[in-house]
Design an enzyme around this catalytic site. Structure first.
Site, short mmCIF file in Angstrom:
data_model
loop_
_atom_site.label_atom_id
_atom_site.label_comp_id
_atom_site.label_asym_id
_atom_site.label_seq_id
_atom_site.Cartn_x
_atom_site.Cartn_y
_atom_site.Cartn_z
CB CYS A 2 87.55 73.87 -15.64
SG CYS A 2 89.18 73.90 -15.10
N GLY A 28 84.99 78.89 -12.64
CA GLY A 28 86.53 79.26 -12.70
C GLY A 28 86.70 80.51 -13.03
CG ASN A 100 85.15 70.58 -15.78
OD1 ASN A 100 83.89 70.37 -15.34
ND2 ASN A 100 86.28 70.65 -14.58
N GLY A 101 88.11 68.57 -15.54
CA GLY A 101 88.27 67.22 -14.77
C GLY A 101 89.92 67.23 -14.18
CE1 TYR A 259 80.88 77.03 -2.40
CE2 TYR A 259 82.46 75.87 -4.22
CZ TYR A 259 82.16 76.89 -3.36
OH TYR A 259 82.87 78.21 -3.20
#
Ligand code: SF4
Length: 495
Positions: A2, A28, A100-101, A259
Site C-alpha cells: 500500500c 496500490g 501499510n503492512g 520491484y
C-alpha cells in the site's frame, strides 16, 4: 503493498494528499482514501484509481491543514468499499489511521479487541485492529493537557503496540484536536520517509510517506527515513516530538528495491535507481563468469521495472539495450491483478514484441523477478514466435521461494515456481537456452553498498525463508495462507 502519506501544513492539505496518492498509485491500485480535519473529520474514499474516486466537488469538502491518505493493494481483508482506508474511530478524541503492512498475529489481536476491549470490528482488515489497539491505549479518564504530556501518552500507546503486534506496519494517523502521528514497526520492514519545507512564516510543514517521489514537486526537502521503532508527533501548532521507542535490527524489505518502489525514490537512505543499476552490474559479472561463450545480440528488459537493471547489464556486457518489448501502460501490473485467468490473458495485451529487434537474434531478457513463472514463460514463447534464434533469461532477484507475510501480496508457496522447482527445472519450464538468477549476496550488495543508511540486514524472507520478526513457523504459514485464500475468495466485509 500500500502507499500512505500524512501532511501537516500551514495551508489546506487535500490537493497535496491527492498528489501523494497519484504519485504512490503504483503501490496500490485497488482503492484510495483521504481524511482531513479542521474542527471535524472529513473523508472521501472509494474503490478504483485516484482519478476515478476524487473530483473537484468531493475534494472541496476535504478541508483542513492536517490529513492522511492511503492507496490500497490488499494483503489482508477483502476487496469491498468497507475495507478502504483510512479507518477511523470517534473514541477517544476522533482518530483516523492509514497503515501499510500486514499483522501476522491478527487472529489473537482481533480476539483481544473484540473480547477483552469489547470493541466492534466492522471489517476483516488488520488495519482496523491496529486502530483499536492504538485508540484503546490513548483512552484515559483524565486526558493530558499539554502537547508534551500527550506525546508521553502516545509513547505509552505505541510501546503497547510494539509489545503486542507482530509483523510489518508503517502508520500515519490524525487525532482531532491533537495533530499528526506517525510510527514504524520495530524492524522497519515497510518504508516511511519524511520531508519538510518552510511555511514562509518561520515555521515548517511536514510530510511523511511511503516514498519521497512527490516531495520535489511539492517543495518538500527529503529528511531521510522514519527509523524503525520511531514515533513522531506534530502537534496542532507545528511543534514536533520524536522518539525511537525500541531498538531492534533494521530489516527493511529488499523487494521494494527489486520491484515495488518507483526508481526515483530513496528509501531507507538508499536510492532505488542506483540499487537497480548495481543489480544489473552484479548480474552481468555473474553472467560473464558462468556463460563466457553466450553473448546475446541484444538485452531487452521485461518492462518497466527491469529497465534500469537491464541498462547497466547491457553496458557491462557491451551489447545493445533494446526496447524489444513494448508495454501498454494503460493495463495495470499483472502481478497486482487478482485472479489467475485475468493475469494470463493480460500478458499478450500488455507486452508487444517488436519483430525487427527480435528476428534471428540471440535475445537476452532481463526481468526483475519470477514469481509464478507464467508471465516469463509467455514472454519467452512470444519471442520465439517472433523469430528469436536463442533466448536467454536473467533475473535481478534471486528465486522467490517463500510467501511474504509482511505486506506484499504474494501467492502461496505452492504457487511460487521457485518454491517447487530447482533452477534447472525452471530453465526447462521456461524453455530458455540459459537462465541466471541473481545471488542473494549480490542483491544485498547492490542495495546496501552505498548510501548513508542504517540497514542491518534487509528482510528477504521470501528469498531465504528467514522471517525477520521471528513470528512465522510452519503452523503460522498454514494459518496465514488459509486466511489470505479466504480473503481473496470471500472478498467482502460486513459494511
Ligand atoms: Fe519484502 Fe520479501 Fe520481506 Fe515480504 S518477505 S517484506 S516481499 S523481502
Amino acid at each position: 503493498m500500500c502507499g500512505i502519506a500524512g501532511i501537516f501544513s500551514h495551508k489546506p492539505v487535500a490537493s497535496e494528499l491527492y498528489d501523494s496518492i497519484i504519485n504512490l498509485q503504483h503501490r496500490g491500485q485497488d482503492a484510495a482514501g483521504i481524511m482531513t480535519y479542521d474542527k471535524r473529520m472529513h473523508k472521501e474514499k472509494g474503490v478504483g484509481l485516484a482519478k476515478e474516486i476524487f473530483n473537484s466537488e468531493n475534494m472541496e469538502l476535504l478541508t483542513g491543514n492536517i490529513g492522511i491518505s492511503h492507496n490500497r493493494y490488499p494483503t489482508h481483508g477483502g476487496f469491498s468499499h468497507g475495507e478502504v482506508q483510512p479507518f477511523w474511530t470517534s473514541v477517544p478524541y476522533g482518530i483516523a489511521l492509514a497503515h501499510n503492512g500486514n499483522l501476522t498475529n491478527y487472529n489473537e489481536l482481533a480476539s483481544e479487541v473484540t473480547k477483552t476491549e469489547t470493541r466492534y470490528l466492522n471489517t476483516n482488515s488488520d488495519s482496523e485492529v491496529l486502530l483499536h489497539l492504538f485508540a484503546d491505549a490513548l483512552h484515559k479518564d483524565s486526558p493530558p493537557q499539554t502537547s508534551k504530556e500527550f506525546f508521553e501518552l502516545l509513547c505509552e500507546s505505541v510501546s503497547n503496540i510494539f509489545n503486542k503486534v507482530r509483523g510489518a506496519y508503517s502508520v500515519t494517523s490524525i487525532i482531532i484536536g491533537k495533530g499528526l502521528v506517525v510510527f514504524r514497526d520495530p524492524h522497519g520492514i515497510r518504508p516511511l520517509v519524511k520531508g519538510e519545507r518552510s511555511n514562509g512564516n518561520g515555521g515548517k510543514d511536514y510530510i511523511f510517506a511511503s516514498e519521497n517521489t512527490m516531495f520535489y514537486a511539492m517543495g518538500y526537502e527529503p529528511q531521510g527515513t522514519v527509523l524503525p521503532g520511531e514515533l513522531i508527533y506534530v502537534d496542532e501548532n507545528g511543534e514536533i516530538f520524536s522518539k525511537r521507542l525500541i531498538k531492534k535490527e533494521f530489516n527493511p524489505c529488499i523487494f521494494e528495491y527489486v520491484y515495488f518502489a518507483r526508481p526515483d525514490a530513496t528509501l531507507n537512505d538508499v536510492s532505488v535507481y542506483r540499487s537497480r543499476l548495481r543489480m544489473g552490474q552484479n548480474l552481468a559479472d555473474s553472467w560473464k563468469e558462468k556463460y563466457p561463450d553466450k553473448t546475446p545480440d541484444i538485452v531487452i528488459p521485461a518492462p518497466s521495472t527491469a529497465n534500469t537493471a537491464a541498462l547497466s547489464f547491457a553496458n557491462a556486457l557491451g551489447v545493445r539495450y533494446s526496447e524489444g518489448l513494448y508495454k501498454n501502460t494503460f493495463i495495470g501490473r499483472t502481478f497486482i491483478m487478482p485472479g489467475q485467468e485475468e493475469r494470463k490473458k493480460s500478458v499478450k495485451y500488455k507486452l508487444v514484441p517488436q519483430e525487427l529487434e527480435i528476428r534471428d537474434k540471440k535475445v537476452m531478457i532481463l526481468d526483475d523477478s519470477i514469481v509464478r513463472g507464467n508471465t516469463s514463460r509467455e514472454i519467452v514463447r512470444m519471442l520465439k514466435d517472433f523469430g528469436a534464434k536463442e533466448v536467454y533469461f536473467t533475473v535481478a532477484c534471486p528465486p522467490v521461494k517463500s510467501p511474504c507475510f509482511y505486506g506484499v501480496d504474494m501467492p502461496t508457496k505452492k504457487e511460487l515456481i521457485a518454491g517447487n522447482m530447482s533452477e534447472q527445472q525452471i530453465e526447462k519450464y521456461l524453455e530458455v537456452d540459459a537462465l541466471l538468477y541473481q545471488t542473494i549476496e549480490d542483491l544485498v550488495e547492490a542495495v546496501t553498498r552505498r548510501g548513508n543508511h542504517y540497514i542491518d540486514r534487509p528482510c528477504m524472507a521470501c528469498l531465504d525463508g528467514y522471517y525477520v520478526a521471528k513470528d512465522i513457523d510452519n503452523a503460522k504459514i498454514t494459518e496465514m495462507e488459509e486466511m489470505r485464500t479466504f480473503d481473496r475468495t470471500s472478498g467482502d466485509s460486513v459494511s
